[in-house]
Design an enzyme around this catalytic site. Structure first.
Site, short mmCIF file in Angstrom:
data_model
loop_
_atom_site.label_atom_id
_atom_site.label_comp_id
_atom_site.label_asym_id
_atom_site.label_seq_id
_atom_site.Cartn_x
_atom_site.Cartn_y
_atom_site.Cartn_z
N ILE A 37 0.83 -1.21 0.00
CA ILE A 37 0.00 0.00 0.00
C ILE A 37 0.86 1.27 0.00
O ILE A 37 0.39 2.34 -0.37
CB ILE A 37 -0.96 -0.04 1.22
CG1 ILE A 37 -2.17 0.83 1.01
CG2 ILE A 37 -0.23 0.30 2.51
CD1 ILE A 37 -3.29 0.56 2.02
N GLN A 98 9.80 -5.00 11.29
CA GLN A 98 8.56 -5.74 11.06
C GLN A 98 7.41 -5.06 11.81
O GLN A 98 7.51 -4.83 13.03
CB GLN A 98 8.70 -7.20 11.52
CG GLN A 98 7.47 -8.04 11.14
CD GLN A 98 7.63 -9.53 11.46
OE1 GLN A 98 8.58 -9.94 12.12
NE2 GLN A 98 6.68 -10.33 11.01
N SER A 99 6.35 -4.74 11.08
CA SER A 99 5.19 -4.10 11.69
C SER A 99 3.93 -4.93 11.55
O SER A 99 2.95 -4.70 12.27
CB SER A 99 4.97 -2.71 11.08
OG SER A 99 4.72 -2.81 9.70
N HIS A 104 5.80 -11.94 5.57
CA HIS A 104 5.65 -11.44 4.20
C HIS A 104 7.04 -11.16 3.66
O HIS A 104 7.87 -10.56 4.33
CB HIS A 104 4.79 -10.16 4.16
CG HIS A 104 5.17 -9.14 5.19
ND1 HIS A 104 4.80 -9.25 6.52
CD2 HIS A 104 5.90 -8.00 5.10
CE1 HIS A 104 5.29 -8.22 7.20
NE2 HIS A 104 5.97 -7.45 6.36
N HIS A 106 9.02 -8.93 1.17
CA HIS A 106 8.91 -7.72 0.34
C HIS A 106 9.69 -8.00 -0.94
O HIS A 106 10.90 -8.31 -0.88
CB HIS A 106 9.60 -6.54 1.02
CG HIS A 106 8.94 -6.00 2.25
ND1 HIS A 106 8.17 -4.87 2.24
CD2 HIS A 106 8.99 -6.42 3.53
CE1 HIS A 106 7.76 -4.61 3.48
NE2 HIS A 106 8.24 -5.53 4.28
P1 5GP Z 1 6.89 -4.67 7.59
O1 5GP Z 1 7.01 -3.29 8.20
O2 5GP Z 1 6.12 -5.58 8.54
O3 5GP Z 1 8.14 -5.28 7.09
O4 5GP Z 1 6.01 -4.48 6.29
C1 5GP Z 1 4.65 -4.29 6.31
C2 5GP Z 1 4.28 -3.71 4.97
O5 5GP Z 1 2.89 -3.90 4.79
C3 5GP Z 1 4.54 -2.22 4.82
O6 5GP Z 1 5.42 -2.02 3.71
C4 5GP Z 1 3.16 -1.61 4.63
O7 5GP Z 1 3.17 -0.54 3.70
C5 5GP Z 1 2.36 -2.78 4.13
N1 5GP Z 1 0.95 -2.78 4.51
C6 5GP Z 1 0.45 -2.60 5.76
N2 5GP Z 1 -0.89 -2.70 5.75
C7 5GP Z 1 -1.24 -2.95 4.46
C8 5GP Z 1 -2.49 -3.16 3.82
O8 5GP Z 1 -3.56 -3.14 4.43
N3 5GP Z 1 -2.46 -3.41 2.49
C9 5GP Z 1 -1.30 -3.46 1.78
N4 5GP Z 1 -1.39 -3.70 0.48
N5 5GP Z 1 -0.09 -3.27 2.35
C10 5GP Z 1 -0.07 -3.01 3.67
#
Ligand code: 5GP
Ligand code: ZN
Length: 118
Positions: A37, A98-99, A104, A106
């Site tokens: 997103i 990680q959030s 996942h 990337h």
């Molecule tokens: P992390 O921070 O866990 O490595 O990556 C989480 C990713 O998920 C972020 O890049 C964020 O932009 C993406 N993300 C979070 N919520 C959503 C969502 O509801 N839809 C999509 N398509 N991406 C999301």
């Protein structure tokens, strides 16, 4: 939700279940790929297992074939977007960025990617 592993509070379980919209680009029996997103590159796709696992290590232990499929689909979505080179990143733990705690990968492609990442 049909998948007994699904967590109703997990945003990526909700995308897999089609409860929340996302731009899906590929799916297989085990994994789903959709556009981030908040993209950080021309191609920024997240590849997730359908089943809920918190981290890449948890996924590797529980379903190594699904982890292999994440890698295969990462290459495929890169190619679909007309690129050859890509980076596949699993942020693991809050200290590594990680959030969302549904594993996942990337997939980043379509621009030069510097090393090391920040
Ligand atoms: P992390 O921070 O866990 O490595 O990556 C989480 C990713 O998920 C972020 O890049 C964020 O932009 C993406 N993300 C979070 N919520 C959503 C969502 O509801 N839809 C999509 N398509 N991406 C999301
Ligand atoms: Zn989940």
């Amino acid at each position: 939700m049909a998948d007994p592993s699904a967590d109703p509070d997990c945003p990526f379980c909700r995308i897999v279940a089609r409860d929340v919209p996302a731009t899906l680009v590929r799916e297989t029996d085990r994994v789903v790929a959709f556009r981030d997103i908040d993209p950080k590159a021309p191609t920024h796709v997240l590849v997730v297992p359908r089943a809920h696992h918190a981290s890449v290590a948890d996924l590797a232990a529980a379903d190594p074939e699904a982890l292999a499929e994440v890698a295969t689909v990462a290459a495929a979505v890169t190619s679909d977007d007309g690129h050859s080179d890509f980076r596949l990143v699993f942020n693991t733990g809050p200290g590594a960025g990680q959030s969302v705690f549904h594993v996942h990968g990337h997939v980043l492609a379509g621009r030069p990617l510097s090393w090391p990442p920040g």
